[in-house]
Write a protein that holds these residues in place. Structure first.
Motif, mmCIF file in Angstrom:
data_model
loop_
_atom_site.group_PDB
_atom_site.id
_atom_site.type_symbol
_atom_site.label_atom_id
_atom_site.label_comp_id
_atom_site.label_asym_id
_atom_site.label_seq_id
_atom_site.Cartn_x
_atom_site.Cartn_y
_atom_site.Cartn_z
ATOM 1 N N LEU A 7 14.580 6.583 12.059
ATOM 2 C CA LEU A 7 13.442 5.798 11.952
ATOM 3 C C LEU A 7 12.281 6.545 12.358
ATOM 4 O O LEU A 7 10.979 6.400 11.633
ATOM 5 N N PHE A 8 12.100 7.480 13.429
ATOM 6 C CA PHE A 8 11.191 8.209 13.685
ATOM 7 C C PHE A 8 10.851 9.367 12.825
ATOM 8 O O PHE A 8 9.618 9.296 12.436
ATOM 9 N N ILE A 9 11.836 9.891 12.144
ATOM 10 C CA ILE A 9 11.564 10.658 10.966
ATOM 11 C C ILE A 9 11.040 9.950 9.795
ATOM 12 O O ILE A 9 10.121 10.612 9.217
ATOM 13 N N ARG A 10 11.585 8.884 9.569
ATOM 14 C CA ARG A 10 10.914 8.156 8.494
ATOM 15 C C ARG A 10 9.319 7.913 8.693
ATOM 16 O O ARG A 10 8.454 7.559 7.691
ATOM 17 N N MET A 11 9.151 7.313 10.010
ATOM 18 C CA MET A 11 7.541 7.073 10.190
ATOM 19 C C MET A 11 7.003 8.490 10.221
ATOM 20 O O MET A 11 5.532 8.294 9.865
ATOM 21 N N ALA A 12 7.338 9.807 10.564
ATOM 22 C CA ALA A 12 6.565 10.666 10.626
ATOM 23 C C ALA A 12 6.439 11.310 9.013
ATOM 24 O O ALA A 12 5.219 11.838 8.978
ATOM 25 N N ASN A 13 7.143 10.989 8.252
ATOM 26 C CA ASN A 13 6.945 11.146 6.567
ATOM 27 C C ASN A 13 5.910 10.443 6.137
ATOM 28 O O ASN A 13 5.361 10.930 5.112
ATOM 29 N N LYS A 14 5.542 9.256 6.768
ATOM 30 C CA LYS A 14 4.603 8.528 6.151
ATOM 31 C C LYS A 14 3.006 8.986 6.745
ATOM 32 O O LYS A 14 2.130 8.582 6.429
ATOM 33 N N GLU A 15 3.043 9.727 7.796
ATOM 34 C CA GLU A 15 1.895 10.314 8.071
ATOM 35 C C GLU A 15 1.400 11.391 7.436
ATOM 36 O O GLU A 15 1.946 12.282 6.944
ATOM 37 N N ILE B 102 17.468 -2.784 14.024
ATOM 38 C CA ILE B 102 16.999 -1.952 13.492
ATOM 39 C C ILE B 102 16.927 -1.614 11.857
ATOM 40 O O ILE B 102 16.040 -1.342 11.479
ATOM 41 N N ALA B 103 17.926 -2.272 11.091
ATOM 42 C CA ALA B 103 17.659 -2.320 9.668
ATOM 43 C C ALA B 103 16.343 -3.257 9.186
ATOM 44 O O ALA B 103 15.656 -2.731 8.320
ATOM 45 N N PHE B 104 16.069 -4.306 9.831
ATOM 46 C CA PHE B 104 14.954 -5.024 9.731
ATOM 47 C C PHE B 104 13.513 -4.090 9.806
ATOM 48 O O PHE B 104 12.749 -4.079 9.103
ATOM 49 N N PHE B 105 13.585 -3.392 11.140
ATOM 50 C CA PHE B 105 12.580 -2.614 11.482
ATOM 51 C C PHE B 105 12.338 -1.392 10.439
ATOM 52 O O PHE B 105 11.257 -1.082 10.040
ATOM 53 N N ASP C 164 8.800 0.450 6.379
ATOM 54 C CA ASP C 164 8.599 0.677 4.843
ATOM 55 C C ASP C 164 7.639 0.231 4.020
ATOM 56 O O ASP C 164 7.070 0.681 3.022
ATOM 57 N N LYS C 165 7.452 -1.262 4.224
ATOM 58 C CA LYS C 165 6.683 -1.930 3.532
ATOM 59 C C LYS C 165 5.468 -2.369 4.314
ATOM 60 O O LYS C 165 4.413 -3.002 3.652
ATOM 61 N N TRP C 166 4.993 -1.713 5.559
ATOM 62 C CA TRP C 166 3.806 -2.311 6.347
ATOM 63 C C TRP C 166 2.620 -1.801 5.821
ATOM 64 O O TRP C 166 1.928 -2.761 5.510
ATOM 65 N N TYR D 249 1.977 -1.404 2.325
ATOM 66 C CA TYR D 249 2.077 -2.142 1.183
ATOM 67 C C TYR D 249 1.342 -3.658 1.564
ATOM 68 O O TYR D 249 0.777 -4.327 0.980
ATOM 69 N N ILE D 250 1.882 -4.284 2.707
ATOM 70 C CA ILE D 250 1.471 -5.419 3.265
ATOM 71 C C ILE D 250 0.039 -5.539 3.748
ATOM 72 O O ILE D 250 -0.558 -6.289 3.244
ATOM 73 N N GLN D 251 -0.268 -4.345 4.215
ATOM 74 C CA GLN D 251 -1.780 -4.267 4.445
ATOM 75 C C GLN D 251 -2.725 -4.250 3.329
ATOM 76 O O GLN D 251 -3.757 -4.930 3.205
ATOM 77 N N LYS D 252 -2.119 -3.782 2.348
ATOM 78 C CA LYS D 252 -2.866 -3.409 1.347
ATOM 79 C C LYS D 252 -3.076 -4.690 0.240
ATOM 80 O O LYS D 252 -3.940 -5.415 -0.075
ATOM 81 N N GLN D 253 -2.026 -5.559 0.437
ATOM 82 C CA GLN D 253 -1.750 -6.906 -0.078
ATOM 83 C C GLN D 253 -2.949 -7.946 0.708
ATOM 84 O O GLN D 253 -3.533 -8.460 0.032
ATOM 85 N N GLY D 254 -3.151 -7.786 2.003
ATOM 86 C CA GLY D 254 -3.846 -8.301 2.745
ATOM 87 C C GLY D 254 -5.312 -8.235 2.121
ATOM 88 O O GLY D 254 -6.433 -9.078 2.130
ATOM 89 N N LEU D 255 -5.952 -6.964 1.812
ATOM 90 C CA LEU D 255 -7.179 -6.453 1.495
ATOM 91 C C LEU D 255 -7.490 -7.089 -0.032
ATOM 92 O O LEU D 255 -8.437 -7.522 -0.290
ATOM 93 N N ILE D 256 -6.379 -7.181 -0.661
ATOM 94 C CA ILE D 256 -6.644 -7.701 -2.147
ATOM 95 C C ILE D 256 -6.663 -9.121 -2.126
ATOM 96 O O ILE D 256 -7.626 -9.807 -2.818
ATOM 97 N N LEU D 257 -6.035 -9.778 -1.113
ATOM 98 C CA LEU D 257 -6.306 -11.240 -1.369
ATOM 99 C C LEU D 257 -7.615 -11.630 -0.375
ATOM 100 O O LEU D 257 -7.657 -12.921 -0.432
ATOM 101 N N GLY D 258 -8.312 -10.990 0.010
ATOM 102 C CA GLY D 258 -9.812 -11.304 0.371
ATOM 103 C C GLY D 258 -9.940 -11.005 1.647
ATOM 104 O O GLY D 258 -11.121 -11.523 2.156
ATOM 105 N N ASN D 259 -9.053 -10.308 2.448
ATOM 106 C CA ASN D 259 -9.523 -9.922 3.816
ATOM 107 C C ASN D 259 -10.567 -8.808 3.823
ATOM 108 O O ASN D 259 -11.015 -8.501 5.181
ATOM 109 N N ALA D 260 -10.713 -7.970 2.898
ATOM 110 C CA ALA D 260 -11.810 -6.838 2.994
ATOM 111 C C ALA D 260 -13.150 -7.669 3.173
ATOM 112 O O ALA D 260 -13.484 -8.780 2.478
ATOM 113 N N PRO D 261 -14.111 -6.817 3.818
ATOM 114 C CA PRO D 261 -15.365 -7.504 3.883
ATOM 115 C C PRO D 261 -16.227 -7.569 2.750
ATOM 116 O O PRO D 261 -16.166 -6.715 1.934
#
Length: 267
Positions: free
Chosen positions: A75-83, A206-209, A214-216, A218-230
């Motif tokens: 999980l840690f190295i997976r998170m590091a690859n996204k930085e 662990i599997a759920f996390f 992995d999709k976090w 993408y979820i944030q981008k979906q929130g911006l598209i749905l109108g959360n952007a200023p």
């Protein structure tokens, strides 16, 4: 009367001939079942309290090593690859390396305990998988230490090998923990239901996390598209008037002499 007497004299011995093997087989089967049941009980009672504690410590070491430290390190190295870079990537990378080293050390201690204290006939799936895992975790550790630098031609091959072997070792290690719990139940006749439930809950979290992080993004981008952007503020009347004056500017025509014909064309 003589005929019936003769039939009776032949029938009774015939019944003895046919029924005697069945009775002997059934008695032999009952004796075999009772002897096997007795041998199981004897094997259970043969385990001393010290041997039972050795088995429990061995299982706990492999649980922490294969069932917790290795998946969390992934999980840690997976998170590091996204930085994108910076100090956070280094921290996650060193956490990954530290957890994997601890997992290898604990797994090695558990392997030494099993080789030294247990009867290793390798006639069951738990011991066979365990033997394969003991070698695989050290191969994976050596591959991690001999990591080629970025930009090297071997880097992509190294990354693919390290990723595939690490994933397989982690999954097979989790499977072998379940087989170990079953073997502990057969050896000691103690219930392992609560430990199976706890381990299943841990693996599921662990599997759920893993899937969630992995999709976090993408979820944030979906929130911006749905109108959360200023929303942009509407322009004032003065800004509208200035914009209209700028749009109404008319370029003055220039005289189209021969000297300026090419210039007017490019304008």
């Amino acid at each position: 009367m003589q005929v019936s007497h003769l039939l009776g004299s032949f029938t009774i011995p015939a019944l003895y001939v046919f029924l005697l093997p069945l009775v002997s087989c059934s008695s032999h089967g009952e004796a075999t079942a009772s002897s096997s049941h007795k041998s199981i009980k004897e094997n259970v009672h043969k385990l001393s309290p010290q041997m039972t504690s050795y088995i429990a410590v061995h299982g706990l070491l492999l649980w922490v090593s294969m069932g917790f430290l290795m998946p969390v390190g992934i999980l840690f190295i997976r998170m590091a690859n996204k930085e994108e870079g910076g100090r956070r990537v280094k921290v996650l990378f060193y956490l990954h390396a530290l957890l994997q080293i601890l997992a290898v050390l604990l797994g090695t201690i558990g392997a030494v305990m099993s080789i030294k204290n247990f009867e290793n006939s390798f006639n069951n799936s738990h011991q066979r998988l365990g033997l394969a895992l003991y070698g695989a975790i050290w191969i994976q550790a050596l591959i991690g230490f001999f990591r080629p630098p970025r930009g090297n031609k071997r880097r992509s091959t190294w990354y693919l090998t390290h990723w595939i072997l690490g994933t397989v070792v982690s999954l097979v290690g989790i499977i072998n923990i379940y087989t170990g719990l079953n073997a502990y139940h057969e050896k000691t006749s103690r219930s392992t239901g609560i430990w199976t439930i706890l381990f299943t809950a841990e693996v599921s979290f662990i599997a759920f996390f893993y899937l969630f992080q992995d999709k976090w993004e993408y979820i944030q981008k979906q929130g911006l598209i749905l109108g959360n952007a200023p929303q942009p503020t509407p322009p004032s009347d003065q800004e509208n008037a200035t914009e209209q004056r700028d749009n109404q500017k008319v370029m003055l025509p220039e005289p189209c002499g021969k000297r300026n014909a090419l210039r007017n064309l490019f304008d």
